[in-house]
Design a protein around this motif. Structure first.
Motif, PDB file in Angstrom:
ATOM      1  N   UNK A 441       0.799  -1.032  -0.069  1.00 44.67           N
ATOM      2  CA  UNK A 441      -0.104   0.034   0.194  1.00 44.67           C
ATOM      3  C   UNK A 441       0.755   1.224   0.301  1.00 44.67           C
ATOM      4  N   UNK A 442       0.144   2.378  -0.420  1.00 44.99           N
ATOM      5  CA  UNK A 442       1.076   3.610  -0.420  1.00 44.99           C
ATOM      6  C   UNK A 442       0.258   4.725  -0.369  1.00 44.99           C
ATOM      7  N   UNK A 443       0.540   5.670   0.572  1.00 47.44           N
ATOM      8  CA  UNK A 443      -0.466   6.940   0.511  1.00 47.44           C
ATOM      9  C   UNK A 443       0.836   7.917   1.204  1.00 47.44           C
ATOM     10  N   UNK A 444       0.628   9.057   0.535  1.00 51.99           N
ATOM     11  CA  UNK A 444       1.996  10.064   0.537  1.00 51.99           C
ATOM     12  C   UNK A 444       2.073  10.476   2.200  1.00 51.99           C
ATOM     13  N   UNK A 445       1.007  10.298   2.828  1.00 48.32           N
ATOM     14  CA  UNK A 445       1.345  10.839   4.123  1.00 48.32           C
ATOM     15  C   UNK A 445       0.213  10.271   5.120  1.00 48.32           C
ATOM     16  N   UNK A 446       0.572  10.130   6.263  1.00 53.63           N
ATOM     17  CA  UNK A 446      -0.339   9.734   7.264  1.00 53.63           C
ATOM     18  C   UNK A 446      -1.620  10.692   7.586  1.00 53.63           C
ATOM     19  N   UNK A 447      -2.820  10.677   7.142  1.00 51.44           N
ATOM     20  CA  UNK A 447      -3.776  11.560   6.776  1.00 51.44           C
ATOM     21  C   UNK A 447      -4.784  11.432   7.979  1.00 51.44           C
ATOM     22  N   UNK A 448      -4.338  12.194   9.061  1.00 48.28           N
ATOM     23  CA  UNK A 448      -4.928  12.038  10.259  1.00 48.28           C
ATOM     24  C   UNK A 448      -6.063  13.249  10.424  1.00 48.28           C
ATOM     25  N   UNK A 449      -7.306  12.892  10.266  1.00 48.47           N
ATOM     26  CA  UNK A 449      -8.593  13.956  10.553  1.00 48.47           C
ATOM     27  C   UNK A 449      -8.974  13.761  12.053  1.00 48.47           C
ATOM     28  N   UNK A 450      -8.309  14.575  12.505  1.00 51.15           N
ATOM     29  CA  UNK A 450      -8.520  14.668  14.273  1.00 51.15           C
ATOM     30  C   UNK A 450      -9.873  15.096  14.400  1.00 51.15           C
ATOM     31  N   UNK A 451     -10.206  14.475  15.520  1.00 55.55           N
ATOM     32  CA  UNK A 451     -11.474  15.023  15.764  1.00 55.55           C
ATOM     33  C   UNK A 451     -11.471  16.429  17.027  1.00 55.55           C
ATOM     34  N   UNK A 452     -12.362  16.684  17.870  1.00 56.36           N
ATOM     35  CA  UNK A 452     -12.160  18.272  18.701  1.00 56.36           C
ATOM     36  C   UNK A 452     -11.330  17.626  20.181  1.00 56.36           C
ATOM     37  N   UNK A 453     -11.493  16.379  20.205  1.00 55.45           N
ATOM     38  CA  UNK A 453     -10.847  15.959  21.657  1.00 55.45           C
ATOM     39  C   UNK A 453      -9.511  16.421  21.626  1.00 55.45           C
ATOM     40  N   UNK A 454      -8.992  17.242  22.596  1.00 55.92           N
ATOM     41  CA  UNK A 454      -7.517  17.692  22.795  1.00 55.92           C
ATOM     42  C   UNK A 454      -6.426  16.509  23.085  1.00 55.92           C
ATOM     43  N   UNK A 455      -5.294  16.742  22.458  1.00 57.92           N
ATOM     44  CA  UNK A 455      -4.261  15.514  22.889  1.00 57.92           C
ATOM     45  C   UNK A 455      -3.924  14.566  21.559  1.00 57.92           C
ATOM     46  N   UNK A 456      -4.415  15.036  20.392  1.00 57.47           N
ATOM     47  CA  UNK A 456      -3.891  14.074  19.329  1.00 57.47           C
ATOM     48  C   UNK A 456      -2.490  14.201  19.077  1.00 57.47           C
ATOM     49  N   UNK A 457      -1.662  13.302  18.837  1.00 52.05           N
ATOM     50  CA  UNK A 457      -0.324  13.183  18.649  1.00 52.05           C
ATOM     51  C   UNK A 457      -0.034  14.180  17.487  1.00 52.05           C
ATOM     52  N   UNK A 458       1.215  14.652  17.698  1.00 52.80           N
ATOM     53  CA  UNK A 458       1.618  15.787  16.696  1.00 52.80           C
ATOM     54  C   UNK A 458       2.774  14.827  15.635  1.00 52.80           C
ATOM     55  N   UNK A 459       2.569  15.114  14.632  1.00 50.23           N
ATOM     56  CA  UNK A 459       3.516  14.465  13.812  1.00 50.23           C
ATOM     57  C   UNK A 459       4.390  15.629  13.016  1.00 50.23           C
ATOM     58  N   UNK A 460       5.387  16.148  13.371  1.00 49.47           N
ATOM     59  CA  UNK A 460       5.901  17.469  12.670  1.00 49.47           C
ATOM     60  C   UNK A 460       6.823  17.028  11.605  1.00 49.47           C
TER      61      UNK A 460
END
Length: 705
Positions: A441-460
């Motif tokens: 499989x291949x997708x060019x980036x990790x496409x995280x559509x976060x919800x409004x809950x605080x604390x989602x991991x950051x992928x800089x």
């Protein structure tokens, strides 16, 4: 034997008499049971049927296909490699980045939705996807492939039903085994049980895992659970990806729009806040904001983003009669501007909550999609008309929400951020290539559509970039439960890696792998996990997959129809013969092979215990000679290989077919005739494809396949 009656469909839905509707309290048995209406459920069904096994598919709707159909998202989320054009050095993306069956599905969609009577690459012409058609066209193409099995009675298709109980056998000292599922027909409230040898969890939300209390994870894990350094120390199960109800609308002639109307609570309920909506969006190009926002009907605006039908030959032209799917996420409205959102639903979750709460959020998300269309129609884009004829609904809003994240099974293998992200593979073209790979499989980036809950991991930075990855067999196998295969979005990913494995082509690959895995387990009379732990069964599965045109390893110059596709793919997956240069995806099938490479491949294949003497046998192969020193010394110690004279091995010298034949005859004489049945043992210099072809036959003889 009665002649099978033709199976008819209309508008992407089979005739009602095609379906099976079990009586209340009925118990039925089938070799393979697939549960769910996902894309993976469909792909698994087709794969198992093509293996000659009868299948029962139980799903919540009448339409098959998941993302492509019931969720109204037929614009496939393809990675860059799938869009690749053929060159003298690489093949077309659809011939190496997906399976042959998936390519056939894509091609059939193009035939069914021609543009002005002509077959084109992208009938819809949306700018986010290289292939988009209507949900009805996608469903029609899918139905065509399974219709013959329905006609023959090999496929039992049960609609409008959801699992309510998992039946298990619990024997002391043995792993728990799933033996059946109890379902409820949502239309008539009948309950029925399907017993099966192998069951696939292919629901959209991983419901069998919850119902059966099977080891699983919800939302964002803690760092201690997965070892992913990007995660916080504390698990946050409410941090899940948002979900979306797609809305299919047509651009009409001026003044011909059809109002959808505002849902109850419009602009007062938090999830229906009109201030969040925009018809235009700002875009960054090479890190700089464009001078003005892109309007709704801009050639690269929201309407054409996921356009699924068009009238004009020029893809950038938007005309009355064109149709799109509104599936719009969060974006920043200009530099220092507010964050706006389309119909993504961010204020609640569907996994880890009660069924009542789930249904409440589903209804609110559906209302949000309606609110977004209403906003557009009352804020500068009046000429829109809902196309319910393309969604099997009245208002053009999908039957089901587009799901990005499910409850995930704890599997024998967990695919982590460190297995797919670019920073962990410096200078390489691929992410981790699992030796038990059953797909790619291949997708060019990790496409995280976060919800409004605080604390989602950051992928800089590059932490969000995903390299081409593989699908390990272990990710489909629950860690401590037999009789069940994980599929769709319930496989052994994490919150982070699911963001790449959830895309259309990858979910199809997951389903195909699960279908063939189930068929092999039934045919061989073994547990699914036995296939993962038994070398012979594992390579037999990989051989079956590749014979059916399913790639296991990333090579962009070896197509499905290459005569050595199976050999090259299986040996690469097994780590026997991979790339010459790991900075690209080429196999270079016609390149020469040197003596060191052959020695290394033979030792790996035959599993010899390595010999690494302190005093080297050859003056040109010293202990620091790259990877090959112990490999060459091992073959010499076993009297399989010898030097070329003067205490020299000549590791860089090209080897001939004849010389390889001598090595094979010494290493495994029983394999000689089979190994060289298609390759002459002459003095021609050996090519890489020939080495794979010969050694694949040796592998099969060694394993008794």
């Amino acid at each position: 034997m009665p002649t099978p009656q033709p199976v008819r469909q209309q508008g992407g839905i089979f005739d009602p008499n095609t379906f099976t509707r079990p009586e209340n309290g009925r118990s039925l048995s089938y070799p393979i049971l697939i549960v769910g209406g996902s894309t993976a459920a469909y792909a698994a069904t087709l794969a198992a049927l093509r293996s000659g096994i009868n299948v029962c598919l139980v799903q919540p709707q009448a339409v098959v296909g998941g993302q492509f159909t019931a969720q109204a998202l037929p614009a496939s989320d393809d990675g860059d490699l799938l869009r690749q054009a053929a060159t003298p050095f690489q093949v077309e993306g659809e011939r190496f980045a997906i399976s042959k069956t998936q390519r056939s599905f894509r091609d059939r969609q193009r035939e069914l939705q021609k543009l002005n009577g002509r077959k084109v690459a992208n009938p819809g012409g949306g700018w986010v996807s290289p292939l988009a058609t209507t949900p009805v066209v996608a469903a029609t193409a899918m139905n065509e492939a399974i219709a013959p099995y329905l006609a023959q009675g090999k496929l039992i298709l049960i609609p409008f039903s959801e699992p309510i109980k998992v039946v298990t056998s619990d024997n002391p000292g043995q792993r728990r085994r799933v033996t059946g599922i109890v379902f409820q027909d949502r239309q008539n409230n009948h309950t029925f049980t399907i017993n099966s040898r192998v069951i696939l969890e292919a629901t959209e939300l991983g419901d069998l895992l919850e119902l059966g209390n099977i080891e699983s994870r919800v939302g964002q894990e803690a760092r201690s659970e997965t070892g992913e350094q990007a995660l916080p120390e504390r698990a946050l199960p409410q941090c899940q990806q948002s979900f979306t109800f797609g809305a299919v609308v047509e651009r009409t002639a001026p003044g011909r729009g059809v109002a959808i109307g505002a849902p109850p609570g419009y602009n007062s309920s938090p999830w229906l806040n009109a201030a969040e909506f925009q018809s235009a969006f700002w875009h960054k190009s090479r890190g700089q904001w464009e001078p003005q926002p892109r309007e709704f009907f801009n050639p690269f605006g929201i309407f054409r983003y996921r356009r699924i039908s068009r009238a004009a030959e020029n893809e950038k032209t938007i005309s009355p009669g064109d149709v799109t799917v509104l599936n719009w996420g969060q974006h920043q409205h200009g530099e220092n501007g507010p964050w706006c959102c389309g119909n993504d639903y961010r204020v609640g979750v569907l996994v880890g909550v009660s069924r009542d709460e789930r249904q409440r959020h589903i209804q609110q998300a559906r209302d949000r999609a309606r609110a977004y269309v209403h906003y557009l129609q009352t804020n500068g884009v009046p000429d829109l008309k809902p196309r319910g004829d393309l969604t099997w609904t009245r208002d053009g809003i999908a039957i089901e929400p587009y799901i990005r994240e499910a409850r995930r099974g704890i599997a024998a293998t967990t695919i982590r951020h460190e297995d797919v992200a670019k920073p962990f593979f410096p200078g390489q073209a691929r992410a981790k290539s699992f030796e038990d790979s059953v797909g790619i499989g291949q997708y060019h980036y990790l496409d995280l559509h976060g919800n409004d809950e605080p604390g989602h991991a950051s992928l800089p930075g590059e932490n969000v970039i995903a390299l081409p990855f593989t699908l390990p067999l272990g990710a489909l196998i629950p860690i401590n439960t037999d009789g069940l295969i994980l599929s769709a979005k319930s496989i052994g990913t994490t919150h982070i890696t699911n963001a790449a494995y959830r895309m259309h082509p990858v979910e199809w690959a997951i389903g195909e792998a699960g279908g063939y895995l189930a068929a092999l387990a039934v045919n061989a009379g073994v547990e699914v996990r036995d296939i993962a732990t038994n070398e012979t069964l594992k390579r037999k599965l990989q051989g079956t997959l590749t014979r059916n045109g399913i790639p296991l390893f990333w090579f962009d110059d070896i197509a499905h129809d290459d005569p050595d596709f199976e050999a090259i793919q299986v040996l690469a997956a097994a780590g026997i013969i991979r790339s010459e240069n790991y900075t690209d995806l080429h196999f270079r099938p016609s390149a020469n092979v040197n003596r060191a490479v052959v020695a290394t491949a033979l030792v790996k294949l035959l599993g010899f215990e390595l010999v690494s003497p302190a005093t080297p046998t050859f003056v040109d192969v010293l202990p620091n000679y790259r990877w090959a020193y112990p490999m060459i010394e091992t073959l010499v110690a076993k009297q399989i290989a010898a030097g070329v004279g003067d205490r020299r091995f000549a590791p860089e010298r090209p080897i001939t077919r004849e010389q390889l034949s001598f090595l094979v005859k010494k290493a495994l004489p029983a394999a000689y005739d089979r190994a060289f049945a298609r390759t002459p043992a002459d003095k021609q210099v050996l090519q890489r494809r020939e080495l794979s072809r010969v050694l694949y036959e040796v592998m099969q003889v060694k394993l008794g396949i």
